[in-house]
Scaffold this active site. Structure first.
Site, PDB file in Angstrom:
ATOM      1  N   GLU A   1     100.105  -7.951 -16.654  1.00 22.19           N
ATOM      2  CA  GLU A   1     100.976  -8.717 -15.779  1.00 22.19           C
ATOM      3  C   GLU A   1     102.438  -8.591 -16.186  1.00 22.19           C
ATOM      4  O   GLU A   1     102.761  -8.517 -17.361  1.00 22.19           O
ATOM      5  CB  GLU A   1     100.561 -10.191 -15.786  1.00 22.19           C
ATOM      6  CG  GLU A   1      99.419 -10.411 -14.843  1.00 22.19           C
ATOM      7  CD  GLU A   1      98.458 -11.479 -15.305  1.00 22.19           C
ATOM      8  OE1 GLU A   1      98.640 -11.990 -16.411  1.00 22.19           O
ATOM      9  OE2 GLU A   1      97.535 -11.773 -14.547  1.00 22.19           O
TER      10      GLU A   1
ATOM     11  N   CYS B   1     109.986 -10.083 -17.472  1.00 17.39           N
ATOM     12  CA  CYS B   1     109.186 -10.297 -18.682  1.00 17.39           C
ATOM     13  C   CYS B   1     108.092  -9.231 -18.703  1.00 17.39           C
ATOM     14  O   CYS B   1     107.245  -9.183 -17.817  1.00 17.39           O
ATOM     15  CB  CYS B   1     108.589 -11.707 -18.630  1.00 17.39           C
ATOM     16  SG  CYS B   1     107.543 -12.066 -20.042  1.00 17.39           S
TER      17      CYS B   1
ATOM     18  N   CYS C   1      96.002  -8.940 -27.533  1.00 13.93           N
ATOM     19  CA  CYS C   1      96.822  -9.081 -28.739  1.00 13.93           C
ATOM     20  C   CYS C   1      95.880  -9.174 -29.931  1.00 13.93           C
ATOM     21  O   CYS C   1      94.809  -9.772 -29.823  1.00 13.93           O
ATOM     22  CB  CYS C   1      97.667 -10.356 -28.633  1.00 13.93           C
ATOM     23  SG  CYS C   1      98.873 -10.538 -29.958  1.00 13.93           S
TER      24      CYS C   1
ATOM     25  N   CYS D   1      97.217 -16.668 -32.057  1.00 19.20           N
ATOM     26  CA  CYS D   1      97.948 -17.941 -32.070  1.00 19.20           C
ATOM     27  C   CYS D   1      97.139 -18.948 -31.251  1.00 19.20           C
ATOM     28  O   CYS D   1      96.712 -18.640 -30.137  1.00 19.20           O
ATOM     29  CB  CYS D   1      99.342 -17.755 -31.501  1.00 19.20           C
ATOM     30  SG  CYS D   1     100.259 -16.487 -32.398  1.00 19.20           S
TER      31      CYS D   1
ATOM     32  N   CYS E   1      98.005 -19.918 -27.516  1.00 18.09           N
ATOM     33  CA  CYS E   1      98.345 -18.837 -26.578  1.00 18.09           C
ATOM     34  C   CYS E   1      97.077 -18.252 -25.963  1.00 18.09           C
ATOM     35  O   CYS E   1      96.156 -17.871 -26.684  1.00 18.09           O
ATOM     36  CB  CYS E   1      99.116 -17.746 -27.312  1.00 18.09           C
ATOM     37  SG  CYS E   1      99.388 -16.265 -26.322  1.00 18.09           S
TER      38      CYS E   1
ATOM     39  N   CYS F   1     104.833 -18.801 -19.438  1.00 15.68           N
ATOM     40  CA  CYS F   1     104.539 -18.282 -20.781  1.00 15.68           C
ATOM     41  C   CYS F   1     103.134 -18.660 -21.209  1.00 15.68           C
ATOM     42  O   CYS F   1     102.732 -19.813 -21.078  1.00 15.68           O
ATOM     43  CB  CYS F   1     105.445 -18.913 -21.831  1.00 15.68           C
ATOM     44  SG  CYS F   1     107.157 -18.652 -21.610  1.00 15.68           S
TER      45      CYS F   1
HETATM   46  N1  SAH Z   1     103.728 -11.859 -29.094  1.00 14.55           N
HETATM   47  C1  SAH Z   1     105.094 -12.177 -28.994  1.00 14.55           C
HETATM   48  C2  SAH Z   1     105.633 -12.168 -27.580  1.00 14.55           C
HETATM   49  C3  SAH Z   1     104.774 -12.735 -26.487  1.00 14.55           C
HETATM   50  S1  SAH Z   1     104.589 -14.461 -26.348  1.00 14.55           S
HETATM   51  C4  SAH Z   1     105.364 -13.501 -29.632  1.00 14.55           C
HETATM   52  O1  SAH Z   1     104.432 -14.194 -29.973  1.00 14.55           O
HETATM   53  O2  SAH Z   1     106.532 -13.814 -29.839  1.00 14.55           O
HETATM   54  C5  SAH Z   1     106.108 -15.088 -25.650  1.00 14.55           C
HETATM   55  C6  SAH Z   1     106.373 -16.557 -26.026  1.00 14.55           C
HETATM   56  O3  SAH Z   1     105.498 -17.452 -25.323  1.00 14.55           O
HETATM   57  C7  SAH Z   1     106.110 -16.793 -27.504  1.00 14.55           C
HETATM   58  O4  SAH Z   1     107.125 -17.572 -28.078  1.00 14.55           O
HETATM   59  C8  SAH Z   1     104.815 -17.548 -27.479  1.00 14.55           C
HETATM   60  O5  SAH Z   1     104.654 -18.262 -28.650  1.00 14.55           O
HETATM   61  C9  SAH Z   1     104.959 -18.384 -26.231  1.00 14.55           C
HETATM   62  N2  SAH Z   1     103.699 -18.947 -25.739  1.00 14.55           N
HETATM   63  C10 SAH Z   1     102.467 -18.431 -25.858  1.00 14.55           C
HETATM   64  N3  SAH Z   1     101.555 -19.251 -25.287  1.00 14.55           N
HETATM   65  C11 SAH Z   1     102.224 -20.281 -24.771  1.00 14.55           C
HETATM   66  C12 SAH Z   1     101.843 -21.446 -24.022  1.00 14.55           C
HETATM   67  N4  SAH Z   1     100.578 -21.667 -23.704  1.00 14.55           N
HETATM   68  N5  SAH Z   1     102.804 -22.297 -23.651  1.00 14.55           N
HETATM   69  C13 SAH Z   1     104.099 -22.043 -23.948  1.00 14.55           C
HETATM   70  N6  SAH Z   1     104.524 -20.978 -24.633  1.00 14.55           N
HETATM   71  C14 SAH Z   1     103.599 -20.098 -25.049  1.00 14.55           C
HETATM   72 FE1  SF4 Z   2      99.905 -12.602 -29.556  1.00 16.22          FE
HETATM   73 FE2  SF4 Z   2     100.156 -14.809 -28.083  1.00 16.22          FE
HETATM   74 FE3  SF4 Z   2     100.557 -14.936 -30.714  1.00 16.22          FE
HETATM   75 FE4  SF4 Z   2     102.365 -13.674 -29.154  1.00 16.22          FE
HETATM   76  S1  SF4 Z   2     101.860 -15.862 -29.101  1.00 16.22           S
HETATM   77  S2  SF4 Z   2     101.506 -12.951 -31.101  1.00 16.22           S
HETATM   78  S3  SF4 Z   2     100.986 -12.787 -27.586  1.00 16.22           S
HETATM   79  S4  SF4 Z   2      98.629 -14.430 -29.690  1.00 16.22           S
END
Ligand code: SAH
Ligand code: SF4
Length: 392
Positions: A115, A128, A135, A139, A142, A369
């Protein structure tokens, strides 16, 4: 909706395998493009000039077929068409949110789907983009993190996301039109989609260098932001080899909490991360780092957290981007209350840092996000349930 040529082969990212079909010119570095032309019979003396001409057709004009490259001889164009293709990911679905946000579903080699989200604002527009399918990191807040890594995207697939969006937004210059005559709709790029960009460093670097090249898409390095969860050894390399703006998924102010939210912290903890970040502005000659901080109710959103945060980052030129948690089905967290988020922002702001609260955009189409995985899976499930054929 523009229809791209089918994805064929991408030589640079799979160097061990000799190409079986025509070579894709998209995603090659300038040097790689020159080498590919020579390998297919262009005399060495002409190769630099030809590479530069083709580069401009691809990235300045957005041209996708060799016939249109009118400053090359007919015979040479025919030769190119025999040996090469110009292929970007295929756009399979586009949704437009009530707030103007566009979510694209693109299909890449192997049938995977990624996406891409376009967020229009008054005086600019941000795209974006993703760097991986899934991944490797997990996290806990996420949704992408619950999906296993499928594979890294190639440089062609990364720059191809930008080219696809420029097609959709009618952003390529028209013949006879001077540079900068029309305001740019796609003025900024953030690597904040699926995946950890610094675990796909070479392809991300090559793609971003193409995006920044002045004879092509010409995005300034200050308009590209790479977001990392904290892959410490690659941060200095990002400064030296890409030089774009950096965002870091900080999200916690103690190792105990960060270990739980961003498990890469167990490998490179807050102290190691902060050391790398302190060096970044000098190495990349950029002004400030964006600290992303997702607001999770009763987990990381207290006044004490806000105070610790400003203590930790003291001395680093920074902006704190507060992200209200975007929920997804089965998520083990809740979004902090609005007053809490504002109070947190206020403490950070009073300590001298900009602390914007990121307004969730495109929620109605699940484009916010961290919601990206669910959206595509949901679409797939719906298609399956309907018994309908996959999207065209
Ligand atoms: N992997 C990279 C970039 C992708 S995530 C990273 O982790 O930085 C882009 C941003 O969205 C990151 O700051 C991530 O922590 C945030 N993010 C992920 N899941 C989210 C959620 N459910 N609600 C809000 N932000 C989220
Ligand atoms: Fe991967 Fe999501 Fe963590 Fe970014 S926030 S490193 S996309 S698991």
């Amino acid at each position: 909706m523009p229809v791209a040529a089918p994805i064929t082969q991408d030589v640079l990212t799979i160097p061990r395998k000799p190409p079986e079909g025509p070579v894709n010119l998209v995603g090659l570095t300038r040097e790689g493009l020159r080498a590919a032309l020579i390998a297919h019979g262009t005399p060495e003396k002409q190769a630099r000039m030809r590479a530069s001409q083709i580069w401009q057709w691809l990235y300045w004009w957005g041209v996708r077929d060799f016939e249109t490259m009118t400053n090359l001889s007919k015979a040479y164009r025919a030769e190119l068409a025999e040996n090469f293709v110009i292929a970007i990911p295929e756009l399979v679905d586009r949704q437009i949110s009530a707030d103007g946000t566009r979510k694209y579903l693109v299909r890449i080699r192997g049938g995977h789907e990624v996406e891409v989200v376009y967020i229009p604002e008054e005086d600019r527009g941000t795209l974006c983009i993703s760097s991986q399918v899934g991944c490797t990191l997990t996290c806990s807040f996420c949704h992408t993190g619950t999906q296993k890594l499928v594979r890294n995207l190639s440089a062609a697939e990364i720059i191809g996301q930008i080219m696809m969006a420029r097609d959709d937004l009618d952003e390529w210059p028209r013949r006879g039109e001077g540079a900068g005559e029309r305001p740019r709709r796609l003025s900024n790029v953030v690597l904040m989609g699926m995946g950890e960009p610094l675990y796909n460093f070479d392809n991300v670097r090559d793609a971003m260098r193409i995006a920044m090249d002045g004879e092509g898409i010409s995005l300034s390095r200050r308009r590209i932001t790479l977001s990392t969860s904290g892959v410490v050894p690659e941060i200095a390399r990002t400064a030296r080899e890409i030089g774009c703006m950096l965002a870091v998924s900080f999200h916690a102010t103690t190792d105990e909490v960060r270990d739980r939210l961003v498990p890469i912290n167990r490998k490179w903890n807050l102290a190691a991360l902060l050391d790398a970040l302190r060096e970044y502005p000098r190495l990349s000659n950029s002004e400030r780092i964006t600290f992303e901080y997702v607001m999770l109710k009763d987990v990381n959103d207290s006044d004490a957290d806000a105070r610790r945060l400003v203590q930790l980052i003291r001395g680093i030129p920074a902006k704190i981007n507060l992200i209200p948690f975007n929920e997804w089905p089965g998520a083990p967290f809740e979004r902090s209350d609005w007053e809490r988020i504002e109070r947190f922002a206020d403490i950070v702001h009073k300590a001298g840092y900009a602390s914007p609260i990121r307004t969730p955009r495109g929620e109605d189409i699940m484009a916010a996000c961290g919601q990206l995985k669910s959206a595509s899976e949901r679409a797939r499930n719906a298609r399956r349930q309907d018994g309908a054929a996959p999207a065209p």
